[in-house]
Design an enzyme around this catalytic site. Structure first.
Site, short mmCIF file in Angstrom:
data_model
loop_
_atom_site.label_atom_id
_atom_site.label_comp_id
_atom_site.label_asym_id
_atom_site.label_seq_id
_atom_site.Cartn_x
_atom_site.Cartn_y
_atom_site.Cartn_z
N ALA A 1 51.56 67.18 28.60
CA ALA A 1 51.44 68.38 27.77
C ALA A 1 52.72 68.64 26.98
O ALA A 1 52.67 68.95 25.79
CB ALA A 1 51.11 69.58 28.66
N SER A 19 56.84 61.03 29.00
CA SER A 19 55.61 60.56 28.36
C SER A 19 54.99 59.33 29.03
O SER A 19 54.88 58.27 28.42
CB SER A 19 55.90 60.25 26.88
N CYS A 35 47.73 59.23 35.16
CA CYS A 35 46.34 58.84 35.45
C CYS A 35 46.19 57.34 35.60
O CYS A 35 45.23 56.86 36.20
CB CYS A 35 45.41 59.33 34.36
N ASP A 54 49.51 71.13 33.46
CA ASP A 54 49.17 71.38 34.85
C ASP A 54 49.77 72.66 35.42
O ASP A 54 49.39 73.07 36.52
CB ASP A 54 49.61 70.19 35.71
N TYR A 70 19.80 54.20 20.50
CA TYR A 70 19.12 53.22 21.34
C TYR A 70 19.08 51.83 20.72
O TYR A 70 18.67 51.65 19.58
CB TYR A 70 17.67 53.63 21.61
#
Lengths: 449, 449
Positions: free
Chosen positions: A11, A38, A42, A283, A426
């Site tokens: 952030a 930076s 994750c 966070d 599709y």
């Protein structure tokens, strides 16, 4: 004008960059307590598993990249005191072991979150690890390399615990998960949590519910086993504390910044705190939940980036608004993809709605197409009118796509009658002729009042 | 009550099944001119390439499956005459070479579409093929197996031509595409069509634009080369006619059923034609375009299934509505995925809107994550207010996901200001921290009036 950003992982780094892009003239200084800025927290589980071979690939931008954009970066500076009257921040310069102070006109707090470390006897033994910062990642990696654990206990069955379970399993480590609650990932409805549970057990993971670790026992300073409150003893050479995270709000509260009901920093849609000119992002900050209209805490990397863009723009003189979150999340554990967005059936009831729900299991591509995988989709809608409330998706297949379709539908206030006739993309390599979400929405339409 | 369904590939098969599910009591009879019912025409290119080894895997349901549901099936019956006053259909029973008649109370026309076969000299030579029915598929396969073509010419650069280009390329056949228009797939905006073009050329496909095949020349009854209007001569042992398709509406017009401006059968939102109790579905019927509000013809498998569900329900006594299409489509050619939904920039202008657009190229996963692929996304929105109008997506990556997010956003009338803060599913195995659609919507927001 001097903008100070405290915290430079996701952030904070994003906020500084956005502020610079919006305004070339202001001075921007980024302070970070770690040695690196930076990086992708994750991505850490995939470095532990070996899928990402190079640790430094997780680092998105380095201090010189920011400097090149005219953003001053001070690493290894821990903010220790905030005076919002005088607009001064005091830092502990960790490299020099000295105090530094800085004055700001605008301030962005991106102080993040920390893993909860419970006071368990033995938690300082070698082989007890957490995962959050790059230093914690390095300690985790080092523990794996030095201790060659045959078995690991993961304390906590949330996202991080489950992602690390995959990393360890893929590294050949036997995994046991100890979860205090009555099911894994209680953000899922019980039958979906059960599917996740069954998958893990089928893959050889030991899942212990409604139990907690009472003590970690060592041998010559290294972890040897854990003992649980109910009297289980589980052999393990590695213990991962993945109980959860808490927002880092010490600096904020000391500076007179108001917290919200979740315990994270309260912000308005401009990501501004109760003190004008002071923003909070990522966070350590709350978000508005678009469906419950309540403040909520969603410490996730993409939300951190969205927060950062909005606060960066506003701190630089703009007027951006963050419209709030939907509670979307996704993770992968032992080959099972799990996605969720919006409200579960249980939460919908809790907030006073009357939901209907359907669960379907189908394939993510035409049945005859090689590489088609199973997906199970639970769709929840309002019984009166059919407005979509949420989706939980699970399987080896295109869970991310279905979750994102559902999240976009929530954003558009769509109902299952809209979705059952959706014109989605599709062709046999991509989808069954009718997308799982169309099939589920059709089934759910039949249940409406 | 007797329901007759004419045509049993996708829309007709689905309509019969849906009618049966809604109403156990009516008599349902399905007539099909081919030997097989309920097959996936969309899967045919993947049988030609060898990816799907078993031809019969393309058959979704067989006559006995329908019989088991109480749906009478007559294959190899070609409808030759329709009397909507007396409610009688006359068939040519191809097996017995006899005439059969049947009386209906409700009728569903699912007569499909046929490939355009231009009057080119040489088009009856061995090695000139089309693709649509299972019989055409068998002839195509047989031509490949018997003639072992080293080179093929595909006449027409639309979806089918481009999918077959991949099938042939993967079978080791050299491919040239001859397209009459100034670019491939004119439904794409020029710069996106150009990317597709460049990709094909880079993969070794010869692309000939603004030219047409004047003659197919044979040798001992077999294709040897094609000559184009501009004087090119291209060697080929196989010629694929993929110029386009036209709706099969002969029976309908003979029976007094009104066509729409597209040349396909006009229907209302219940999929009912101008004659009460007569419905039309699938490739022979029009759809309402949700964005242009105009009747449009979209002969695609998923739309056929959606049509079939609505008409089947209504023919059985229900009251379902088909809300219309968004023009969503996707295909794959030589490893490039191409998706589109809504309006292109050019079409938006044509219908009197004032669009703004942005094109970004990014990755479909975190940059550091193994298997991340490039995607290029063109997003089009209304200059005033930013309502999303359409998306074109191209790349080796998750084009289907981005297309479906955009299609769902169109369904929800979302603007790029909504999308730039969308709470989509992020974890490194699934997405970059900010989805390409968030990044593009953010860029587009800056261009709004």
């Amino acid at each position: 004008m001097q903008l100070i950003v405290i915290g430079g992982v996701a952030a904070g780094a994003k906020a500084a960059q956005r502020a610079r892009r919006v305004n070339r003239d202001i001075a921007i200084t980024l302070y970070q307590d770690e040695a690196e800025v930076s990086y992708s927290a994750c991505g850490q589980p995939y470095y532990l598993s070996g899928l990402i071979a190079d640790r430094d690939a997780l680092i998105i931008r380095r201090a010189p990249d920011f400097q090149a954009d005219g953003i001053d970066v001070h690493v290894r500076h821990r903010a220790t005191r905030l005076d919002t009257k005088e607009r001064i921040v005091e830092f502990h310069d960790l490299a020099r072991d000295a105090v530094a102070t800085a004055r700001y006109d605008r301030l962005i707090l991106a102080t993040g979150a920390r893993p909860v470390v419970p006071p368990i006897p033995g938690s300082t033994l070698d082989g007890v690890v957490t995962l959050r910062s790059m230093a914690e990642l390095d300690r985790f990696r080092s523990a794996l390399d030095r201790l060659h654990p045959a078995n690991a206990v993961i304390i906590g069955g949330g996202y991080i615990g489950l992602e690390v379970a995959e990393s360890l399993h893929e590294s050949g480590v036997g995994v046991a998960i100890v979860e205090r609650l009555e099911r894994l990932l209680p953000r899922l409805d019980p039958e979906m949590s059960r599917r996740l549970h069954d998958h893990l057990v089928a893959k050889g993971v030991r899942v212990v519910l409604e139990d907690s670790v009472a003590e970690i026992t060592g041998h010559t300073g290294r972890v040897a086993s854990v003992s649980t409150a109910s009297g289980r003893r589980i052999r393990a050479e590695l213990v991962v504390l993945a109980i959860g995270v808490r927002p880092n709000v010490k600096l904020a509260t000391q500076g007179g910044i108001v917290l919200g009901p979740s315990g994270a920093i309260a912000v308005d849609p401009r990501m501004e705190t109760n003190i004008k000119g002071v923003f909070a992002v990522g966070d350590c900050a709350e978000s508005h939940h678009r469906l419950t209209q309540a403040p909520t805490w969603s410490p996730l990397g993409d939300i951190a980036n969205l927060h950062g863009r909005v606060a960066g723009e506003n701190a630089a003189g703009g007027n951006a608004r963050f419209p709030g979150i939907l509670g979307t999340a996704i993770f992968k554990t032992l080959g099972l993809n799990v996605g969720l967005t919006g409200l579960t059936e249980a939460v919908a009831r809790e907030v006073g709605l009357t939901p209907v729900a359907t669960v379907i299991t189908t394939r993510d591509k035409a049945r005859y197409f090689p590489g088609a995988h199973e997906v199970t989709l639970k769709l929840v809608a309002e019984a009166a009118g059919g407005r979509l409330l949420g989706a939980q998706v699970m399987g080896a297949g295109a869970v991310d796509k279905i979750t994102d379709i559902a999240a976009t539908a929530l954003l558009g206030n769509l109902g299952c009658r809209d979705l059952e006739n959706a014109d989605l993309a599709y062709a046999p390599p991509f989808s069954p002729v009718l997308s799982p979400i169309i099939v589920a929405a059709g089934a759910l339409s039949k249940k409406l009042e």
